[in-house]
Scaffold this motif. Structure first.
Motif, PDB file in Angstrom:
ATOM      1  N   PHE A 146      22.534  18.871  16.940  1.00 40.29           N
ATOM      2  CA  PHE A 146      23.537  17.518  16.141  1.00 40.29           C
ATOM      3  C   PHE A 146      22.217  16.063  16.478  1.00 40.29           C
ATOM      4  CE2 PHE A 146      27.494  20.060  17.821  1.00 40.29           C
ATOM      5  CZ  PHE A 146      27.409  20.609  16.191  1.00 40.29           C
ATOM      6  N   LYS A 147      21.440  16.164  16.638  1.00 40.46           N
ATOM      7  CA  LYS A 147      19.841  15.649  16.516  1.00 40.46           C
ATOM      8  C   LYS A 147      19.995  14.279  16.365  1.00 40.46           C
ATOM      9  CE  LYS A 147      14.728  14.401  17.108  1.00 40.46           C
ATOM     10  NZ  LYS A 147      13.721  14.825  17.011  1.00 40.46           N
ATOM     11  N   ALA A 153      23.791  22.276  31.365  1.00 40.99           N
ATOM     12  CA  ALA A 153      22.597  21.466  30.963  1.00 40.99           C
ATOM     13  C   ALA A 153      21.896  21.580  29.710  1.00 40.99           C
ATOM     14  CB  ALA A 153      22.310  21.265  31.791  1.00 40.99           C
ATOM     15  N   ILE A 154      21.128  23.227  29.840  1.00 37.38           N
ATOM     16  CA  ILE A 154      20.623  23.233  28.561  1.00 37.38           C
ATOM     17  C   ILE A 154      21.897  23.591  27.299  1.00 37.38           C
ATOM     18  CG2 ILE A 154      21.078  25.814  28.373  1.00 37.38           C
ATOM     19  CD1 ILE A 154      18.026  26.519  27.764  1.00 37.38           C
ATOM     20  N   HIS A 155      22.719  23.503  27.116  1.00 41.12           N
ATOM     21  CA  HIS A 155      23.240  23.551  26.043  1.00 41.12           C
ATOM     22  C   HIS A 155      23.565  21.516  25.809  1.00 41.12           C
ATOM     23  CE1 HIS A 155      25.801  27.335  27.487  1.00 41.12           C
ATOM     24  NE2 HIS A 155      24.114  27.622  26.557  1.00 41.12           N
ATOM     25  N   SER A 156      23.501  21.307  26.667  1.00 38.25           N
ATOM     26  CA  SER A 156      23.455  19.932  26.442  1.00 38.25           C
ATOM     27  C   SER A 156      22.563  19.603  25.648  1.00 38.25           C
ATOM     28  CB  SER A 156      23.954  19.350  27.197  1.00 38.25           C
ATOM     29  OG  SER A 156      25.367  19.514  27.744  1.00 38.25           O
ATOM     30  N   GLU A 157      22.074  19.899  26.230  1.00 35.17           N
ATOM     31  CA  GLU A 157      20.218  19.521  25.056  1.00 35.17           C
ATOM     32  C   GLU A 157      19.955  20.277  24.293  1.00 35.17           C
ATOM     33  OE1 GLU A 157      17.990  17.283  26.914  1.00 35.17           O
ATOM     34  OE2 GLU A 157      20.447  16.933  28.106  1.00 35.17           O
ATOM     35  N   ILE A 158      20.294  21.294  23.638  1.00 38.26           N
ATOM     36  CA  ILE A 158      20.711  22.039  22.168  1.00 38.26           C
ATOM     37  C   ILE A 158      20.681  20.570  21.599  1.00 38.26           C
ATOM     38  CG2 ILE A 158      20.898  23.967  21.377  1.00 38.26           C
ATOM     39  CD1 ILE A 158      20.103  25.535  23.635  1.00 38.26           C
ATOM     40  N   LEU A 159      22.224  20.467  21.709  1.00 36.35           N
ATOM     41  CA  LEU A 159      23.163  19.258  20.990  1.00 36.35           C
ATOM     42  C   LEU A 159      22.379  18.869  20.978  1.00 36.35           C
ATOM     43  CD1 LEU A 159      26.766  19.933  23.087  1.00 36.35           C
ATOM     44  CD2 LEU A 159      25.802  20.933  21.044  1.00 36.35           C
ATOM     45  N   LYS A 160      21.078  17.828  21.649  1.00 33.88           N
ATOM     46  CA  LYS A 160      20.853  16.348  21.578  1.00 33.88           C
ATOM     47  C   LYS A 160      20.277  16.250  21.094  1.00 33.88           C
ATOM     48  CE  LYS A 160      21.253  15.328  25.783  1.00 33.88           C
ATOM     49  NZ  LYS A 160      21.205  14.295  27.371  1.00 33.88           N
ATOM     50  N   ASN A 161      18.684  17.358  20.776  1.00 32.84           N
ATOM     51  CA  ASN A 161      17.999  17.294  20.709  1.00 32.84           C
ATOM     52  C   ASN A 161      17.716  18.072  19.533  1.00 32.84           C
ATOM     53  OD1 ASN A 161      17.458  15.387  23.188  1.00 32.84           O
ATOM     54  ND2 ASN A 161      17.387  17.496  23.485  1.00 32.84           N
ATOM     55  N   ASP A 162      18.340  18.708  18.988  1.00 32.85           N
ATOM     56  CA  ASP A 162      18.173  19.950  17.595  1.00 32.85           C
ATOM     57  C   ASP A 162      20.026  19.847  17.016  1.00 32.85           C
ATOM     58  OD1 ASP A 162      17.725  21.533  16.612  1.00 32.85           O
ATOM     59  OD2 ASP A 162      17.839  23.375  17.637  1.00 32.85           O
ATOM     60  N   ILE A 165      32.256  15.277  14.776  1.00 37.34           N
ATOM     61  CA  ILE A 165      31.495  14.791  16.715  1.00 37.34           C
ATOM     62  C   ILE A 165      32.171  13.026  15.366  1.00 37.34           C
ATOM     63  CG2 ILE A 165      28.910  13.627  16.611  1.00 37.34           C
ATOM     64  CD1 ILE A 165      28.184  15.898  15.659  1.00 37.34           C
ATOM     65  N   GLU A 166      32.628  12.182  14.508  1.00 41.45           N
ATOM     66  CA  GLU A 166      33.658  10.998  14.526  1.00 41.45           C
ATOM     67  C   GLU A 166      34.338  10.312  15.233  1.00 41.45           C
ATOM     68  OE1 GLU A 166      33.119  10.789  10.089  1.00 41.45           O
ATOM     69  OE2 GLU A 166      30.730  10.023  10.769  1.00 41.45           O
ATOM     70  N   THR A 167      34.932  11.553  15.357  1.00 36.73           N
ATOM     71  CA  THR A 167      36.616  11.757  15.434  1.00 36.73           C
ATOM     72  C   THR A 167      36.602  11.939  17.059  1.00 36.73           C
ATOM     73  OG1 THR A 167      37.569  14.271  14.691  1.00 36.73           O
ATOM     74  CG2 THR A 167      37.666  11.946  13.582  1.00 36.73           C
ATOM     75  N   SER A 168      35.763  12.608  18.050  1.00 36.82           N
ATOM     76  CA  SER A 168      35.771  13.236  19.000  1.00 36.82           C
ATOM     77  C   SER A 168      34.681  12.218  20.000  1.00 36.82           C
ATOM     78  CB  SER A 168      34.246  13.957  19.428  1.00 36.82           C
ATOM     79  OG  SER A 168      35.197  15.399  18.567  1.00 36.82           O
ATOM     80  N   GLN A 169      35.861  11.694  20.976  1.00 32.10           N
ATOM     81  CA  GLN A 169      34.948  10.961  21.976  1.00 32.10           C
ATOM     82  C   GLN A 169      34.002  11.296  22.582  1.00 32.10           C
ATOM     83  OE1 GLN A 169      38.386  10.417  25.386  1.00 32.10           O
ATOM     84  NE2 GLN A 169      39.278   9.046  23.288  1.00 32.10           N
ATOM     85  N   LYS A 170      34.295  12.387  23.439  1.00 34.46           N
ATOM     86  CA  LYS A 170      32.985  13.038  24.005  1.00 34.46           C
ATOM     87  C   LYS A 170      32.422  14.610  23.503  1.00 34.46           C
ATOM     88  CE  LYS A 170      33.066   9.154  27.042  1.00 34.46           C
ATOM     89  NZ  LYS A 170      31.851   8.517  26.976  1.00 34.46           N
ATOM     90  N   MET A 171      31.582  14.653  23.002  1.00 31.44           N
ATOM     91  CA  MET A 171      30.146  15.622  23.059  1.00 31.44           C
ATOM     92  C   MET A 171      29.955  16.259  24.442  1.00 31.44           C
ATOM     93  SD  MET A 171      31.067  16.216  19.919  1.00 31.44           S
ATOM     94  CE  MET A 171      30.149  17.656  20.139  1.00 31.44           C
ATOM     95  N   ASN A 172      30.292  17.378  24.605  1.00 25.04           N
ATOM     96  CA  ASN A 172      29.479  18.537  25.828  1.00 25.04           C
ATOM     97  C   ASN A 172      29.295  19.694  25.716  1.00 25.04           C
ATOM     98  OD1 ASN A 172      29.524  18.600  28.730  1.00 25.04           O
ATOM     99  ND2 ASN A 172      31.482  19.469  29.616  1.00 25.04           N
ATOM    100  N   PRO A 219      24.270   7.934  21.513  1.00 32.55           N
ATOM    101  CA  PRO A 219      24.279   8.651  21.899  1.00 32.55           C
ATOM    102  C   PRO A 219      25.221   9.064  23.629  1.00 32.55           C
ATOM    103  CG  PRO A 219      22.656   6.575  22.038  1.00 32.55           C
ATOM    104  CD  PRO A 219      23.913   6.697  20.920  1.00 32.55           C
ATOM    105  N   GLU A 220      25.707   7.381  23.611  1.00 30.87           N
ATOM    106  CA  GLU A 220      27.059   7.126  24.054  1.00 30.87           C
ATOM    107  C   GLU A 220      28.036   8.764  24.275  1.00 30.87           C
ATOM    108  OE1 GLU A 220      28.402   5.663  21.023  1.00 30.87           O
ATOM    109  OE2 GLU A 220      26.788   5.264  22.440  1.00 30.87           O
ATOM    110  N   LYS A 221      28.492   8.805  23.486  1.00 22.82           N
ATOM    111  CA  LYS A 221      29.366  10.671  23.207  1.00 22.82           C
ATOM    112  C   LYS A 221      29.090  11.489  24.139  1.00 22.82           C
ATOM    113  CE  LYS A 221      31.564   9.259  18.943  1.00 22.82           C
ATOM    114  NZ  LYS A 221      32.298   9.195  17.852  1.00 22.82           N
TER     115      LYS A 221
END
Length: 135
Positions: A29-30, A18-27, A7-14, A37-39
């Motif tokens: 890789f919270k 949409a459901i997968h993105s929400e899992i990344l953000k909320n669980d 995550i530190e070396t990545s420009q973006k996390m995708n 959050p910009e990544k």
């Protein structure tokens, strides 16, 4: 490679949807989402039936034609694929789909063996992503 380094070396996390993105953000890789959050973003590429399914997976395309109708109809109206939902518990259909999938994986294993002299088990799970460098 640790999640943190990734995550530190990545420009973006995708996420792939949409459901997968929400899992990344909320669980998953919270804590990282709270830091950067910009990544985190969601760009669902979806499926391009004329390019991916019809050209790259002709056996699956033929199977769908048998079940849904002519290719020139369902590639323009993906809603016609909704009728396949009725087959989700049909053992014969699921067996046919698994046969198509395994044959594709066998061809891929042969390609890897030919080009890289590496043997892979076609019954293993593959996680492959391809990105065009021209884009």
């Amino acid at each position: 490679m640790s999640k943190r380094c990734l995550i530190e070396t990545s420009q973006k996390m995708n996420g792939v949807a949409a459901i997968h993105s929400e899992i990344l953000k909320n669980d998953l890789f919270k804590n990282f989402y709270e830091l950067w959050p910009e990544k985190f973003q969601n760009k669902t590429n979806g499926i391009t039936p004329r390019r991916w399914l019809v050209n790259c997976n002709p056996d699956l395309g033929d199977f769908i034609c048998e079940k849904v109708g002519p290719v020139d109809q369902w590639i323009r109206n993906m809603e016609l694929l909704q009728s396949l939902k009725n087959s989700v518990n049909d053992h014969g259909i699921l067996t046919a789909l698994m046969k198509i999938k395994l044959e594709n994986k066998r061809r891929f294993a042969q390609l890897v063996k030919k080009q890289y002299n590496i043997e892979i088990n076609p019954e293993a799970m593959f996680d492959i992503q391809v990105r065009s460098l021209s884009a």
